[in-house]
Scaffold this active site. Structure first.
Site, PDB file in Angstrom:
ATOM      1  N   GLU A   1       0.945  -1.454   0.010  1.00  0.00           N
ATOM      2  CA  GLU A   1      -0.052   0.019   0.311  1.00  0.00           C
ATOM      3  C   GLU A   1       1.147   1.896   0.039  1.00  0.00           C
ATOM      4  OE1 GLU A   1      -1.327   1.851   3.422  1.00  0.00           O
ATOM      5  OE2 GLU A   1      -1.301   0.126   5.008  1.00  0.00           O
TER       6      GLU A   1
ATOM      7  N   LYS B   1      -4.509  -1.574  13.827  1.00  0.00           N
ATOM      8  CA  LYS B   1      -3.188  -0.647  14.564  1.00  0.00           C
ATOM      9  C   LYS B   1      -3.963  -0.826  15.874  1.00  0.00           C
ATOM     10  CE  LYS B   1      -4.081   2.044  11.423  1.00  0.00           C
ATOM     11  NZ  LYS B   1      -3.882   1.968  10.172  1.00  0.00           N
TER      12      LYS B   1
HETATM   13  N1  PSU Z   1      -1.019   0.419   9.165  1.00  0.00           N
HETATM   14  C1  PSU Z   1       0.040   1.919   9.472  1.00  0.00           C
HETATM   15  N2  PSU Z   1       0.372   2.233   8.890  1.00  0.00           N
HETATM   16  C2  PSU Z   1      -0.457   3.215   8.517  1.00  0.00           C
HETATM   17  C3  PSU Z   1      -1.907   2.364   7.356  1.00  0.00           C
HETATM   18  C4  PSU Z   1      -1.918   1.830   8.484  1.00  0.00           C
HETATM   19  O1  PSU Z   1       0.872   0.759  10.006  1.00  0.00           O
HETATM   20  O2  PSU Z   1      -0.992   4.651   7.886  1.00  0.00           O
HETATM   21  C5  PSU Z   1      -2.869   2.987   7.207  1.00  0.00           C
HETATM   22  C6  PSU Z   1      -3.350   2.021   6.123  1.00  0.00           C
HETATM   23  O3  PSU Z   1      -3.107   1.998   4.994  1.00  0.00           O
HETATM   24  C7  PSU Z   1      -5.318   1.721   6.455  1.00  0.00           C
HETATM   25  C8  PSU Z   1      -5.643   3.442   7.167  1.00  0.00           C
HETATM   26  O4  PSU Z   1      -6.163   1.518   5.415  1.00  0.00           O
HETATM   27  O5  PSU Z   1      -4.551   3.696   7.479  1.00  0.00           O
HETATM   28  C9  PSU Z   1      -6.551   3.625   7.936  1.00  0.00           C
HETATM   29  O6  PSU Z   1      -7.234   4.673   7.799  1.00  0.00           O
HETATM   30  P1  PSU Z   1      -8.774   4.862   8.326  1.00  0.00           P
HETATM   31  O7  PSU Z   1      -9.052   4.138  10.038  1.00  0.00           O
HETATM   32  O8  PSU Z   1      -8.905   5.957   8.271  1.00  0.00           O
HETATM   33  O9  PSU Z   1      -9.729   3.781   7.557  1.00  0.00           O
END
Ligand code: PSU
Ligand code: MN
Length: 302
Positions: free
Chosen positions: A27, A161
């Site tokens: 990603e 996370k």
């Molecule tokens: N994992 C990490 N760092 C990140 C992300 C995930 O270690 O920046 C990102 C991924 O792209 C994930 C996103 O899909 O954060 C999720 O964001 P949200 O909670 O707004 O859906």
């Protein structure tokens, strides 16, 4: 390999896909929004090297000037890592970035869409988005969970996370029929930490077994992807009880400053890097590399 008029597949990736060689998608929101420059580019470069060491081809997915790119050159990746105002693209706005000829990092959800369009079935990241703490009032639930339910890609992560509500995230994944497989552990990891207090829904101990499970689901016509939760190596982890205070402090600041929507995850990650004096960033980089290694082995087994 799948071709599509809106998709630009890097020649090396295209060649590997047509020859049936292993490819691992990566990603780019983690590059544009997840880590500060220049660590973001160093991380992305190191992760691609790990995948090559394991005999697979890395394919970083992003939108650049309105093109959905699968596989970037070193220069393109470095440029993206420094782009100011890159969008954070999920299912809702991936096509917007293309129709408006913008650039952005793809989240887990949007990267899964790009990987599926290109015919890639394994994807490595850090941690997925999920149900945020306090979601019962904020309704903040990542589109990553719905994407896992509908798109047949294996996502290798260090779990959700730890800024999230892991218990509620597991509940939603179960409801949506997404298998959660921990690798070599009986408990769910918690991103920076090897262990949360939540038992593993399913456990597998080899890349081959994960590949076999994925294939069996496909053979049965069961739609959707799967989440592999791979604990960070022991010497690189920050134990959950040490992280708890930093996470709570960052969370409290986000609420006080009224941070909402897409900004929540990047805000919390950046604040936790500051609060831990950079230690969380080192662990974040280590766990992405660890996930890339396992993803490459799964891609090889497939
Ligand atoms: N994992 C990490 N760092 C990140 C992300 C995930 O270690 O920046 C990102 C991924 O792209 C994930 C996103 O899909 O954060 C999720 O964001 P949200 O909670 O707004 O859906
Ligand atoms: Mn959200």
């Amino acid at each position: 390999m799948n071709t599509h008029p809106l998709l630009d597949i890097h020649p090396e990736v295209a060649e590997a896909l047509s020859a049936g060689r292993p490819v691992v998608a990566l990603e780019s929101t983690i590059i544009t929004h997840g880590m500060p420059w220049p660590d973001n580019d160093a991380m992305a470069q190191a992760v691609e090297s790990v995948i090559r060491e394991e005999g697979a081809v890395p394919a970083t997915i992003a939108v650049i000037d309105g093109r959905l790119r699968v596989g970037l050159s070193d220069e393109e990746r470095r440029e993206l890592a420094q782009t100011q105002g890159a969008l954070k693209l999920s299912r809702a706005d991936l096509a917007f970035a293309i129709s408006e000829r913008r650039s952005g990092g793809t989240t887990v959800a949007a990267t899964m869409i790009g990987a599926q369009m290109a015919g890639i079935s394994v994807f490595a990241t850090g941690g997925i988005g999920g149900v945020h703490k306090g979601a019962e009032t904020s309704f903040d639930i990542s589109a990553d969970l719905d994407e896992l339910a509908r798109t047949a890609v294996i996502v290798v992560s260090a779990g959700a996370k730890a800024i999230l509500d892991i218990e509620k995230t597991l509940e939603v994944l179960e409801t949506r029929g997404v298998p959660v497989v921990t690798f070599g552990s009986d408990v769910m990891p918690a991103f920076w930490s090897r262990a949360s207090r939540h038992p593993a829904p399913l456990r597998l101990d080899t890349a081959e077994a994960i590949a076999r499970f994925h294939k069996t689901r496909g053979d049965m016509g069961i739609a959707g992807g799967m989440l592999v939760a791979n604990p960070v190596p022991e010497n690189e982890e920050i134990p959950a009880d040490e992280m708890a205070g930093f996470i709570a402090a960052a969370q409290e600041e986000a609420t006080r400053q009224g941070v909402t929507g897409k900004a929540v995850t990047p805000f919390l990650l950046a604040r936790i890097v500051e609060l831990t004096g950079g230690r969380s960033l080192a662990t974040n980089i280590a766990l992405v590399k660890n996930n890339a290694r396992l993803a490459a082995r799964i891609a090889r087994a497939l």
